[in-house]
Design a protein around this motif. Structure first.
Motif, PDB file in Angstrom:
ATOM      1  N   SER A 236       0.830  -1.201   0.000  1.00 16.99           N
ATOM      2  CA  SER A 236       0.000   0.000   0.000  1.00 16.99           C
ATOM      3  C   SER A 236       0.869   1.257   0.000  1.00 16.99           C
ATOM      4  O   SER A 236       2.068   1.202   0.231  1.00 16.99           O
ATOM      5  N   ILE A 237       0.226   2.370  -0.247  1.00 18.58           N
ATOM      6  CA  ILE A 237       0.910   3.665  -0.222  1.00 18.58           C
ATOM      7  C   ILE A 237       1.031   4.094   1.243  1.00 18.58           C
ATOM      8  O   ILE A 237       0.022   4.218   1.934  1.00 18.58           O
ATOM      9  N   PRO A 238       2.245   4.311   1.750  1.00 19.19           N
ATOM     10  CA  PRO A 238       2.398   4.637   3.167  1.00 19.19           C
ATOM     11  C   PRO A 238       1.949   6.062   3.482  1.00 19.19           C
ATOM     12  O   PRO A 238       2.151   6.979   2.683  1.00 19.19           O
ATOM     13  N   MET A 239       1.336   6.234   4.642  1.00 18.46           N
ATOM     14  CA  MET A 239       0.912   7.565   5.064  1.00 18.46           C
ATOM     15  C   MET A 239       2.098   8.502   5.181  1.00 18.46           C
ATOM     16  O   MET A 239       1.981   9.711   4.973  1.00 18.46           O
ATOM     17  N   GLU A 240       3.269   7.936   5.491  1.00 18.09           N
ATOM     18  CA  GLU A 240       4.466   8.753   5.702  1.00 18.09           C
ATOM     19  C   GLU A 240       4.939   9.465   4.450  1.00 18.09           C
ATOM     20  O   GLU A 240       5.803  10.344   4.515  1.00 18.09           O
ATOM     21  N   ILE A 241       4.366   9.097   3.303  1.00 18.34           N
ATOM     22  CA  ILE A 241       4.762   9.763   2.063  1.00 18.34           C
ATOM     23  C   ILE A 241       4.506  11.260   2.152  1.00 18.34           C
ATOM     24  O   ILE A 241       5.132  12.065   1.456  1.00 18.34           O
ATOM     25  N   ALA A 242       3.604  11.652   3.047  1.00 19.01           N
ATOM     26  CA  ALA A 242       3.280  13.074   3.221  1.00 19.01           C
ATOM     27  C   ALA A 242       4.481  13.876   3.703  1.00 19.01           C
ATOM     28  O   ALA A 242       4.494  15.112   3.581  1.00 19.01           O
ATOM     29  N   ASN A 243       5.498  13.194   4.232  1.00 11.80           N
ATOM     30  CA  ASN A 243       6.697  13.898   4.705  1.00 11.80           C
ATOM     31  C   ASN A 243       7.515  14.468   3.556  1.00 11.80           C
ATOM     32  O   ASN A 243       8.353  15.349   3.771  1.00 11.80           O
ATOM     33  N   LEU A 244       7.288  13.976   2.338  1.00 14.73           N
ATOM     34  CA  LEU A 244       8.033  14.466   1.174  1.00 14.73           C
ATOM     35  C   LEU A 244       7.328  15.697   0.626  1.00 14.73           C
ATOM     36  O   LEU A 244       6.804  15.714  -0.496  1.00 14.73           O
ATOM     37  N   SER A 245       7.333  16.747   1.402  1.00 16.75           N
ATOM     38  CA  SER A 245       6.491  17.917   1.138  1.00 16.75           C
ATOM     39  C   SER A 245       6.906  18.707  -0.098  1.00 16.75           C
ATOM     40  O   SER A 245       6.140  19.548  -0.579  1.00 16.75           O
ATOM     41  N   ASN A 246       8.114  18.466  -0.632  1.00 16.32           N
ATOM     42  CA  ASN A 246       8.573  19.190  -1.819  1.00 16.32           C
ATOM     43  C   ASN A 246       8.206  18.486  -3.122  1.00 16.32           C
ATOM     44  O   ASN A 246       8.513  18.994  -4.204  1.00 16.32           O
ATOM     45  N   MET A 247       7.555  17.328  -3.017  1.00 16.84           N
ATOM     46  CA  MET A 247       7.307  16.495  -4.188  1.00 16.84           C
ATOM     47  C   MET A 247       6.444  17.213  -5.219  1.00 16.84           C
ATOM     48  O   MET A 247       5.413  17.799  -4.894  1.00 16.84           O
ATOM     49  N   GLU A 248       6.894  17.137  -6.489  1.00 20.58           N
ATOM     50  CA  GLU A 248       6.161  17.739  -7.593  1.00 20.58           C
ATOM     51  C   GLU A 248       5.681  16.702  -8.610  1.00 20.58           C
ATOM     52  O   GLU A 248       4.612  16.867  -9.197  1.00 20.58           O
ATOM     53  N   THR A 249       6.471  15.646  -8.817  1.00 23.68           N
ATOM     54  CA  THR A 249       6.135  14.637  -9.826  1.00 23.68           C
ATOM     55  C   THR A 249       6.304  13.242  -9.243  1.00 23.68           C
ATOM     56  O   THR A 249       7.382  12.890  -8.761  1.00 23.68           O
ATOM     57  N   LEU A 250       5.223  12.453  -9.305  1.00 23.12           N
ATOM     58  CA  LEU A 250       5.260  11.053  -8.882  1.00 23.12           C
ATOM     59  C   LEU A 250       4.868  10.176 -10.058  1.00 23.12           C
ATOM     60  O   LEU A 250       3.784  10.340 -10.626  1.00 23.12           O
ATOM     61  N   LYS A 251       5.749   9.246 -10.417  1.00 24.17           N
ATOM     62  CA  LYS A 251       5.465   8.301 -11.494  1.00 24.17           C
ATOM     63  C   LYS A 251       5.550   6.893 -10.921  1.00 24.17           C
ATOM     64  O   LYS A 251       6.634   6.332 -10.783  1.00 24.17           O
ATOM     65  N   TRP A 252       4.389   6.349 -10.591  1.00 22.57           N
ATOM     66  CA  TRP A 252       4.330   5.029  -9.955  1.00 22.57           C
ATOM     67  C   TRP A 252       3.467   4.066 -10.760  1.00 22.57           C
ATOM     68  O   TRP A 252       2.904   3.121 -10.213  1.00 22.57           O
ATOM     69  N   HIS A 253       3.329   4.282 -12.054  1.00 22.37           N
ATOM     70  CA  HIS A 253       2.434   3.458 -12.852  1.00 22.37           C
ATOM     71  C   HIS A 253       3.035   2.095 -13.171  1.00 22.37           C
ATOM     72  O   HIS A 253       4.233   1.850 -12.985  1.00 22.37           O
ATOM     73  N   ASN A 254       2.169   1.199 -13.631  1.00 26.75           N
ATOM     74  CA  ASN A 254       2.555  -0.158 -14.033  1.00 26.75           C
ATOM     75  C   ASN A 254       3.246  -0.906 -12.890  1.00 26.75           C
ATOM     76  O   ASN A 254       4.336  -1.457 -13.055  1.00 26.75           O
ATOM     77  N   ASN A 255       2.602  -0.901 -11.743  1.00 20.17           N
ATOM     78  CA  ASN A 255       3.071  -1.672 -10.595  1.00 20.17           C
ATOM     79  C   ASN A 255       1.914  -2.519 -10.072  1.00 20.17           C
ATOM     80  O   ASN A 255       0.955  -2.778 -10.798  1.00 20.17           O
ATOM     81  N   ALA A 256       1.995  -2.944  -8.824  1.00 18.32           N
ATOM     82  CA  ALA A 256       0.926  -3.753  -8.225  1.00 18.32           C
ATOM     83  C   ALA A 256       0.535  -3.174  -6.865  1.00 18.32           C
ATOM     84  O   ALA A 256       0.208  -3.911  -5.938  1.00 18.32           O
ATOM     85  N   LEU A 257       0.579  -1.847  -6.753  1.00 18.10           N
ATOM     86  CA  LEU A 257       0.188  -1.193  -5.509  1.00 18.10           C
ATOM     87  C   LEU A 257      -1.296  -1.442  -5.251  1.00 18.10           C
ATOM     88  O   LEU A 257      -2.115  -1.415  -6.161  1.00 18.10           O
ATOM     89  N   SER A 258      -1.641  -1.684  -3.991  1.00 13.15           N
ATOM     90  CA  SER A 258      -3.012  -2.027  -3.645  1.00 13.15           C
ATOM     91  C   SER A 258      -3.494  -1.185  -2.474  1.00 13.15           C
ATOM     92  O   SER A 258      -2.757  -0.346  -1.941  1.00 13.15           O
ATOM     93  N   GLY A 259      -4.748  -1.412  -2.083  1.00 11.14           N
ATOM     94  CA  GLY A 259      -5.312  -0.632  -0.996  1.00 11.14           C
ATOM     95  C   GLY A 259      -5.816   0.713  -1.487  1.00 11.14           C
ATOM     96  O   GLY A 259      -5.786   1.015  -2.680  1.00 11.14           O
ATOM     97  N   SER A 260      -6.279   1.527  -0.566  1.00  9.94           N
ATOM     98  CA  SER A 260      -6.830   2.833  -0.921  1.00  9.94           C
ATOM     99  C   SER A 260      -5.741   3.901  -0.884  1.00  9.94           C
ATOM    100  O   SER A 260      -4.654   3.699  -0.352  1.00  9.94           O
TER     101      SER A 260
END
Length: 246
Positions: A109-133
């Motif tokens: 799943s996508i970790p809640m802690e990802i919010a700590n990366l407050s400078n993030m502008e571009t996320l490319k996470w396609h074509n994986n098997a991430l699950s959950g909400s």
């Protein structure tokens, strides 16, 4: 050195150049081997791009020490991320603005802690098997302008908190298992140019508020269960002329 025909492995000696701020080895399909642990010496490194190479193995733990890193692209390689904590290294790199992890077979799943990366502008996470909400904490990344999640196994609805991403220009969440209706907040994203949520299990109808997306040049909503009538406000989306509405 990107977009060449380099082969072999990355020599450890490269990481003796500790004043380097950028290493771009992307699009060298025959570049193989692993990322040497010596990369931890590169305290000034801001860009590390090995996208579309044949590198393999795991990310060295020494990457945690690259605290100046802003751009990390390791997608479309054979690099293996831990199945239980695929983001374990990235969450410590607080200056990241670009994180490319596509086509890596990531699970979990996508970790809640990802919010700590407050400078993030571009996320490319396609074509994986991430699950959950998608966790609501994710939408604390208010500097995001491009979000690519398509072709995963994400479930649940698109949270209304997406309206916090006021800088967002590209949203790709197609080919998941998302349900519910598109939140009204998504139609308040005045900078949005691409809205792609095709091939999910979305329902509901298109609201008249879609007319607020005046910068939209591409819309992909086919392959869902969206019903109701076609809102006349679609005629306000003049940027779509000659582009795509599917």
């Amino acid at each position: 050195l990107g977009s060449n025909s380099l082969s072999g492995t990355i020599p450890e000696e490269l990481f003796l150049l500790t004043d380097l701020t950028s290493i771009d080895l992307s699009r060298n399909n025959e570049l193989e081997g692993t990322i040497p642990s010596e990369i931890g010496r590169m305290k000034s490194l801001k860009v590390f791009d090995v996208w579309t190479t044949s590198l393999s193995g795991s990310l060295p733990v020494e990457m945690d020490e690259l605290l100046s890193l802003e751009h990390l692209a390791i997608g479309s390689t054979n690099i293996i991320l831990p199945s239980n904590e695929p983001f374990v290294h990235m969450l410590k790199l607080g200056k990241l603005t670009h994180l490319g992890l596509e086509n890596l077979g990531m699970k979990g799943s996508i970790p809640m802690e990802i919010a700590n990366l407050s400078n993030m502008e571009t996320l490319k996470w396609h074509n994986n098997a991430l699950s959950g909400s998608i966790p609501t904490e994710f939408f604390q990344l208010t500097n995001l302008n491009s979000l690519t999640f398509h072709q995963n196994k994400l479930t649940g609805s698109i949270p209304s908190e997406i309206g916090l991403l006021t800088k967002l220009t590209e949203l790709f969440v197609g080919y998941n298992l998302l349900t519910g209706s598109l939140p009204l907040e998504i139609f308040k994203l005045s900078n949005l140019k691409i809205l792609d949520a095709q091939s999910n299990i979305l329902t509901g109808s298109l609201p008249s508020a879609i007319g607020q997306l005046t910068k939209l040049v591409r819309s992909g909503l086919f392959g869902n269960g969206i019903g109701g009538s076609i809102p006349s406000e679609l005629g306000l989306l003049t940027a779509l002329i000659g582009k795509q509405l599917t």
